[in-house]
Scaffold this motif. Structure first.
Motif, PDB file in Angstrom:
ATOM      1  N   LEU A 286      61.274  64.844  39.112  1.00  0.00           N
ATOM      2  CA  LEU A 286      62.307  65.008  40.387  1.00  0.00           C
ATOM      3  C   LEU A 286      61.910  63.948  41.370  1.00  0.00           C
ATOM      4  O   LEU A 286      60.662  63.864  41.747  1.00  0.00           O
ATOM      5  N   ASN A 287      63.078  63.251  41.991  1.00  0.00           N
ATOM      6  CA  ASN A 287      62.706  62.484  42.976  1.00  0.00           C
ATOM      7  C   ASN A 287      62.466  63.014  44.242  1.00  0.00           C
ATOM      8  O   ASN A 287      62.663  64.314  44.443  1.00  0.00           O
ATOM      9  N   GLN A 288      62.084  62.526  45.329  1.00  0.00           N
ATOM     10  CA  GLN A 288      61.583  62.896  46.764  1.00  0.00           C
ATOM     11  C   GLN A 288      62.844  63.852  47.397  1.00  0.00           C
ATOM     12  O   GLN A 288      62.657  64.931  47.821  1.00  0.00           O
ATOM     13  N   LYS A 289      64.020  63.487  47.020  1.00  0.00           N
ATOM     14  CA  LYS A 289      64.913  64.428  47.725  1.00  0.00           C
ATOM     15  C   LYS A 289      65.168  65.583  46.909  1.00  0.00           C
ATOM     16  O   LYS A 289      65.364  66.652  47.524  1.00  0.00           O
ATOM     17  N   MET A 290      65.076  65.885  45.543  1.00  0.00           N
ATOM     18  CA  MET A 290      65.048  67.037  44.609  1.00  0.00           C
ATOM     19  C   MET A 290      63.645  67.771  45.023  1.00  0.00           C
ATOM     20  O   MET A 290      63.885  68.964  45.340  1.00  0.00           O
ATOM     21  N   LEU A 291      62.726  67.132  45.312  1.00  0.00           N
ATOM     22  CA  LEU A 291      61.402  67.986  45.759  1.00  0.00           C
ATOM     23  C   LEU A 291      61.552  68.442  47.115  1.00  0.00           C
ATOM     24  O   LEU A 291      61.130  69.724  47.150  1.00  0.00           O
ATOM     25  N   ASP A 292      62.417  67.812  47.806  1.00  0.00           N
ATOM     26  CA  ASP A 292      62.682  68.323  49.202  1.00  0.00           C
ATOM     27  C   ASP A 292      63.299  69.733  49.162  1.00  0.00           C
ATOM     28  O   ASP A 292      63.318  70.749  49.852  1.00  0.00           O
ATOM     29  N   GLN A 293      64.383  69.633  48.233  1.00  0.00           N
ATOM     30  CA  GLN A 293      65.197  70.989  47.787  1.00  0.00           C
ATOM     31  C   GLN A 293      64.330  72.220  47.329  1.00  0.00           C
ATOM     32  O   GLN A 293      64.923  73.313  47.410  1.00  0.00           O
ATOM     33  N   ILE A 294      63.353  71.961  46.637  1.00  0.00           N
ATOM     34  CA  ILE A 294      62.443  73.174  46.103  1.00  0.00           C
ATOM     35  C   ILE A 294      61.355  73.083  46.572  1.00  0.00           C
ATOM     36  O   ILE A 294      60.219  73.294  45.924  1.00  0.00           O
ATOM     37  N   SER A 295      61.074  72.861  47.909  1.00  0.00           N
ATOM     38  CA  SER A 295      59.735  72.837  48.295  1.00  0.00           C
ATOM     39  C   SER A 295      59.005  73.854  48.388  1.00  0.00           C
ATOM     40  O   SER A 295      57.623  73.786  48.204  1.00  0.00           O
ATOM     41  N   VAL A 296      59.415  75.070  48.138  1.00  0.00           N
ATOM     42  CA  VAL A 296      58.777  76.357  47.941  1.00  0.00           C
ATOM     43  C   VAL A 296      59.195  76.960  46.873  1.00  0.00           C
ATOM     44  O   VAL A 296      58.940  78.139  46.696  1.00  0.00           O
ATOM     45  N   ARG A 297      59.547  76.283  45.634  1.00  0.00           N
ATOM     46  CA  ARG A 297      60.144  76.691  44.534  1.00  0.00           C
ATOM     47  C   ARG A 297      59.481  76.054  43.281  1.00  0.00           C
ATOM     48  O   ARG A 297      58.803  75.034  43.432  1.00  0.00           O
ATOM     49  N   GLY A 298      59.675  76.496  42.287  1.00  0.00           N
ATOM     50  CA  GLY A 298      59.400  75.868  40.857  1.00  0.00           C
ATOM     51  C   GLY A 298      60.636  75.825  39.693  1.00  0.00           C
ATOM     52  O   GLY A 298      61.605  76.014  40.430  1.00  0.00           O
ATOM     53  N   LEU A 299      60.470  75.650  38.825  1.00  0.00           N
ATOM     54  CA  LEU A 299      61.275  75.422  37.965  1.00  0.00           C
ATOM     55  C   LEU A 299      61.264  76.374  36.708  1.00  0.00           C
ATOM     56  O   LEU A 299      60.221  76.281  36.152  1.00  0.00           O
TER      57      LEU A 299
END
Length: 421
Positions: free
Chosen positions: A310-323
């Motif tokens: 995941l790029n940084q933009k995607m990491l920001d969207q799941i900052s308190v989540r996992g997959l």
């Protein structure tokens, strides 16, 4: 289903044949939802309803027994972006390093690498210095990234040597040797090679002869994946966006669902690895950024994904989540899906590398076209990214050579001579 236990007053939960569910695929999951999922993993429960019941759906609880966590790799060279998220690994690429080539952190590692190389080899050419500083820089950057993630760092070597097996083997061994000297465990360093003819054969030698973990990037089809698996690669990656785009340009727009030919191609590779119980993980990369009308829709169509970059933009969207990903062992009608049939019909073991043929001989005309479109376009882009990284290194090398050649005593003598005259 739940039935009374013979030994206790509790109810026992026995696995049942998994049914199709709206929660299939791979998607972000919050910590709260993860706790709910973990409750379903228990072998005994009293208060929780059946997974398929209306009551369970009203509670917002997802039955978790066919699910597994997906390892997240940060597709970024920003150390702080990784450090505060506690993700599993880091995927370094020519693109994400060149994007931050002017950042202070990258410049610092270039400076350290240049200093060490010039001190070790005091009398060499500029070309020699640039090559060795690039290798030392990747080591310094990778070493820093290891402190920010729990798992491995996936490092690239210069992709411009993709057409030389011997050069890739030598460069990969030299880079891994730097980590060995730093007492870094081998499993924490994985070397990226492009999945070209020479890259695959280099991977076979590095894996079998030198026990180096190899990531073969830019895999494009099931037959392509079979050859890479035969080479013994630790990890394969498939670039979702270019694969999806190629099929959309070729066949026209498709809805983002399991019937999309790009989704079927990627899913068949996942199924092939699972069905044959192979010790190779599949990493999905280059995922198209989620937007209001496309919220992780591509990942939601893929079951059993091992890892996602995941790029940084995607990491920001799941900052308190996992997959998490749907991972059933038995599922009604699953064996009738096109991706399952393709994987089941594919030959295992593939037995291709014993022959000295080009990989193109193992692919259909359509698969060859897809490979050339994805692999060689990406290699051309990587050449540009490597040029930017190399420019930063060359400037630092020249600056260091100038500083080392500078004689302050000669300047002092000229000043004294000027004053005396």
């Amino acid at each position: 289903m739940s039935v009374p236990s013979a030994n206790t007053d509790e109810c026992m939960h026995y696995p049942q044949k998994h049914r199709w569910t709206k929660h299939r695929g791979t998607y972000p999951i919050s910590k709260e939802d993860k706790i709910k999922l973990d409750l379903w993993m228990s072998t005994r429960y009293v208060a929780l309803p059946e997974p398929s019941s209306n009551e369970a759906e009203e509670m917002g609880v997802v039955p978790s027994f066919p699910y597994k966590d997906v390892q997240i790799y940060g597709d970024t060279a920003d150390i702080m972006a990784l450090y505060f998220r506690g993700i599993w690994g880091c995927l370094l690429t020519p693109k994400n390093v060149s994007d931050l080539a002017d950042a202070i952190g990258i410049r610092y590692h270039v400076w350290v690498a240049t200093k060490k190389v010039l001190e070790k080899f005091p009398q060499e050419s500029e070309t020699f210095y640039v090559k060795h500083v690039l290798r030392q820089f990747l080591f310094e950057l990778g070493l820093a990234m290891l402190g920010s993630v729990k798992g491995p760092v996936v490092l690239f070597i210069d992709p411009r040597i993709h057409d030389s097996k011997a050069a890739m083997v030598d460069e990969a061994r030299a880079l891994v040797d730097l980590f060995d000297r730093a007492d870094v465990r081998r499993w924490r360093v994985i070397i990226t090679l492009p999945a070209t003819d020479d890259g695959i054969r280099a991977a076979q030698e590095l894996t079998n002869k030198y026990s180096i973990g190899i990531h073969l990037s830019m895999v494009t089809s099931l037959a392509h994946a079979c050859v890479c698996i035969e080479a013994g690669a630790t990890m394969l990656s498939m670039n979702v966006a270019p694969i999806m785009t190629w099929f959309e340009k070729k066949d026209g727009d498709h809805p983002i669902d399991p019937g999309h030919p790009g989704i079927k191609t990627i899913q068949s590779c996942i199924n092939y690895i699972r069905q044959n119980s192979l010790n190779t993980s599949l990493l999905v990369t280059d995922i198209r950024d989620p937007i209001p009308t496309l919220q992780w829709d591509e990942l939601k169509q893929l079951d059993g994904v091992d890892a996602a970059a995941l790029n940084q933009k995607m990491l920001d969207q799941i900052s308190v989540r996992g997959l998490t990903t749907w991972f059933p062992e038995i599922l009604e009608d699953y064996e009738f899906s096109p991706a399952y049939r393709c994987a089941r019909e594919a030959k295992y073991p593939f037995d291709f590398l014993r022959h000295k043929r080009s990989i193109g001989m193992a692919l259909s005309a359509g698969d060859r076209s897809l490979m050339w479109s994805v692999v060689y376009i990406s290699l051309g882009q990587n050449k540009v990214f490597m040029g930017k990284i190399e420019d930063v290194i060359r400037k630092e090398v020249k600056r260091r050579l100038y500083v080392d050649a500078f004689d302050p005593y000669a300047l002092r003598g000229r000043k004294e001579q000027s004053i005396g005259s």
